[in-house]
Design a protein around this motif. Structure first.
Motif, short mmCIF file in Angstrom:
data_model
loop_
_atom_site.label_atom_id
_atom_site.label_comp_id
_atom_site.label_asym_id
_atom_site.label_seq_id
_atom_site.Cartn_x
_atom_site.Cartn_y
_atom_site.Cartn_z
N THR A 10 0.84 -1.21 0.00
CA THR A 10 0.00 0.00 0.00
C THR A 10 0.87 1.25 0.00
OG1 THR A 10 -1.69 -1.20 1.23
CG2 THR A 10 -1.86 1.18 1.23
N ARG A 14 0.73 3.79 -3.16
CA ARG A 14 0.22 5.17 -3.04
C ARG A 14 1.29 6.17 -3.44
NH1 ARG A 14 -3.39 3.84 2.23
NH2 ARG A 14 -5.18 3.11 1.04
N TRP A 89 -10.03 22.43 2.91
CA TRP A 89 -10.66 21.30 2.24
C TRP A 89 -11.83 21.84 1.45
CZ3 TRP A 89 -10.54 16.99 0.05
CH2 TRP A 89 -11.63 16.11 -0.04
N ASP A 93 -17.68 17.77 4.49
CA ASP A 93 -17.01 17.12 5.62
C ASP A 93 -17.24 15.62 5.66
OD1 ASP A 93 -16.08 19.52 6.30
OD2 ASP A 93 -17.07 19.64 8.27
N ARG A 105 -11.84 3.20 -0.04
CA ARG A 105 -10.42 3.00 -0.31
C ARG A 105 -10.17 2.94 -1.83
NH1 ARG A 105 -7.65 -0.08 -2.98
NH2 ARG A 105 -8.81 -1.94 -2.43
N HIS A 127 -0.05 13.29 4.43
CA HIS A 127 -1.26 12.77 5.08
C HIS A 127 -1.12 11.34 5.58
CE1 HIS A 127 -3.86 16.19 4.56
NE2 HIS A 127 -3.51 16.28 3.28
N PHE A 128 -0.48 10.48 4.80
CA PHE A 128 -0.40 9.08 5.22
C PHE A 128 0.80 8.83 6.13
CE2 PHE A 128 -2.99 8.74 1.39
CZ PHE A 128 -3.98 7.86 1.80
N PRO B 6 -11.13 17.27 7.36
CA PRO B 6 -11.91 16.13 6.82
C PRO B 6 -11.09 15.25 5.88
CG PRO B 6 -13.11 18.19 6.60
CD PRO B 6 -11.75 18.55 7.05
N LEU B 7 -10.22 15.87 5.07
CA LEU B 7 -9.44 15.06 4.12
C LEU B 7 -8.44 14.19 4.87
CD1 LEU B 7 -8.72 14.31 1.24
CD2 LEU B 7 -7.04 16.14 1.24
N HIS B 8 -7.79 14.79 5.86
CA HIS B 8 -6.81 14.02 6.64
C HIS B 8 -7.50 12.84 7.32
CE1 HIS B 8 -3.02 13.40 8.63
NE2 HIS B 8 -3.63 13.30 9.80
N LEU B 10 -10.23 11.38 6.36
CA LEU B 10 -10.63 10.42 5.32
C LEU B 10 -9.45 9.55 4.90
CD1 LEU B 10 -12.67 9.48 3.04
CD2 LEU B 10 -11.69 11.29 1.64
N LEU B 11 -8.32 10.19 4.64
CA LEU B 11 -7.15 9.44 4.16
C LEU B 11 -6.59 8.52 5.24
CD1 LEU B 11 -5.30 12.18 2.07
CD2 LEU B 11 -6.83 10.40 1.27
N ARG B 12 -6.51 9.04 6.45
CA ARG B 12 -5.94 8.22 7.54
C ARG B 12 -6.84 7.04 7.89
NH1 ARG B 12 -1.06 7.82 8.64
NH2 ARG B 12 -1.53 7.24 10.78
N LEU B 14 -8.41 5.17 5.81
CA LEU B 14 -8.52 4.17 4.74
C LEU B 14 -7.83 2.87 5.13
CD1 LEU B 14 -7.72 6.24 1.54
CD2 LEU B 14 -9.95 5.48 2.33
N PRO B 15 -8.44 1.74 4.78
CA PRO B 15 -7.75 0.47 5.04
C PRO B 15 -6.62 0.27 4.03
CG PRO B 15 -9.84 0.08 3.90
CD PRO B 15 -9.76 1.56 4.16
N ALA B 16 -5.70 -0.62 4.36
CA ALA B 16 -4.59 -0.90 3.44
C ALA B 16 -5.10 -1.70 2.25
CB ALA B 16 -3.50 -1.68 4.16
#
Lengths: 166, 157
Positions: A10, A14, A89, A93, A105, A127-128, B6-8, B10-12, B14-16
Motif C-alpha cells: 500500500t 500510493r 478542504w 465534511d 479506499r 497525510h499518510f 476532513p481530508l486528513h 478520510l485518508l488516515r 482508509l484500510p490498506a
C-alpha cells in the motif's frame, strides 16, 4: 512477511501511483528485510523499518526518474503563496462516508493515481506518513514553498476528483 | 495536520490495499535466486574479503602494466598468434591511446600557455561559455514550448 505485505504494498502503491512498480518496490523491501533478518528479528520495530524502506525506495525511484527532467521542468516559478495559508478542504465534511471502507479506499486510491507525481507524493507523505513539510522538502529535494504549493494543489485536485466521482 | 481536517481524517481512515497474491512467491523466488548465485555474480559488497583484495590488486596491477609496459611491447610480439598475441595487441592499443591522450593534453597545454596571448584565451573561454549558455537557454525554451506533454510536466505544478 504475510503480516506486513499489505502495508508495504500500500505504501509503495500510493507513493508510486503504479501497481507494477509498487510490486517491484515491495519485493525489494522484503529481499532487504531478508538480508537484515537477524537485526530485524530482535529489534521489535520491523513494521516501522519496512515502512521506512518502502517509502525510501519509492522516493528514490521517483527521484532517479525526475533528475533527468528536473532542471527544465522546475524552471517555472513556484507561486508566491503564503506559507501560513491554511490547507482548506474544498469538499463536504462527510465525503464518501456513505460508502463502505473498501469502496472508499478504492475511490481514493483511484483518485490518487490520477494526481501528477509532484502533487501525489508530497500529499501522501504529508497525510499518510504524517511527515512535516520540511522533511518532505528535504526528501524530495525541493523547496519548502514548492512542497506546500504542491500539497495544496493536490488536495484541491483530489477534492475535485472525489466529488466528480460521486 | 489536524484530525479535524476532513481530508486528513478520510485518508488516515482508509484500510490498506491487499498485496498481489503472487508477491510472496516473487519475493521467495528472488531470495532463492540471490542465495543460489555464486559470489562472483553478486554485488562487489558481498564478495569474500580475499576476493575483494585480489580484485583490487589485480586492477592496480593491470593498470600499471598497461601504463608502464604497453609502450615497451616489442612490435614483433604483436605478430604472435593465439591468446598471447591478442593480449599483447590489446595492451599495445590501450597504451598507445593513453600516450596519444597524454600528448594531446601536453600540446594543448603548451598552446594555451605559450602561443596564445592570455586575452585570446579569455576570449575563447568567454565565447564557449556564451555559446553553451545560449544553447542551454534555447533548449530550455524549446522544452517549455514543445515538451508540455512530457513526464516532467508532473513536476511543474
Amino acid at each position: 512477511m504475510r503480516d506486513y505485505q499489505d502495508m508495504v504494498f500500500t505504501t509503495a502503491a500510493r507513493l508510486s501511483g503504479n501497481d507494477s512498480q509498487a510490486e517491484d518496490i515491495a519485493q525489494e523491501v522484503f529481499v532487504r528485510a531478508y538480508q537484515n533478518f537477524e537485526s530485524l528479528r530482535t529489534s521489535g520495530s520491523a513494521g516501522g523499518w519496512l515502512k521506512t524502506v518502502a517509502t525510501n525506495l519509492a522516493i528514490n525511484h521517483h527521484n532517479r526518474y525526475r533528475r533527468r527532467w528536473r532542471f527544465f521542468s522546475e524552471l517555472r516559478r513556484v507561486d508566491a503563496e503564503s506559507d501560513d495559508e491554511e490547507l482548506e478542504w474544498q469538499g463536504p465534511d462527510d465525503l464518501l462516508q456513505e460508502l463502505s471502507d473498501e469502496e472508499r479506499r478504492e475511490r481514493v486510491d483511484a483518485a490518487l493515481k490520477r494526481l501528477p507525481d509532484a502533487q501525489r507524493i508530497p500529499l501522501v507523505l504529508f497525510h499518510f506518513e504524517e511527515l512535516p513539510y520540511q522533511d518532505i522538502a528535504d526528501r524530495l529535494n525541493v523547496s519548502l514553498a514548492k512542497v506546500k504549493t504542491d500539497i495544496r494543489r493536490g488536495r484541491a485536485t483530489l477534492a475535485t476528483l472525489l466529488q466528480a466521482d460521486i | 495536520m489536524s484530525v479535524r481536517d476532513p481530508l486528513h481524517r478520510l485518508l488516515r481512515g482508509l484500510p490498506a490495499r491487499r498485496a498481489p497474491v503472487g508477491l510472496e512467491e516473487r519475493v521467495l523466488r528472488a531470495i532463492r535466486q540471490q542465495a543460489d548465485a555464486p559470489w562472483w555474480r553478486r554485488s562487489f559488497r558481498h564478495w569474500p574479503l580475499p576476493a575483494c583484495v585480489a580484485f583490487v590488486l589485480a586492477c592496480g596491477a593491470s593498470l600499471g602494466l598497461i601504463w608502464w609496459g604497453g609502450s615497451r611491447v616489442p612490435v614483433e610480439t604483436l605478430a604472435l598468434g593465439g591468446v598471447g598475441g591478442m593480449l599483447m595487441s590489446w595492451l599495445h592499443a590501450v597504451s598507445a591511446a593513453l600516450a596519444t591522450a597524454n600528448h594531446v593534453g601536453q600540446t594543448l597545454s603548451a598552446v594555451f600557455t605559450h602561443v596564445l596571448p592570455s586575452q585570446w584565451l579569455y576570449g575563447i573561454l568567454l565565447l564557449c561559455g556564451s555559446l553553451y549558455a545560449a544553447l542551454f537557454l534555447m533548449g530550455a525554451a524549446a522544452y517549455r514550448a514543445f515538451g508540455s506533454h512530457s513526464p516532467a510536466q508532473d513536476h511543474s505544478s
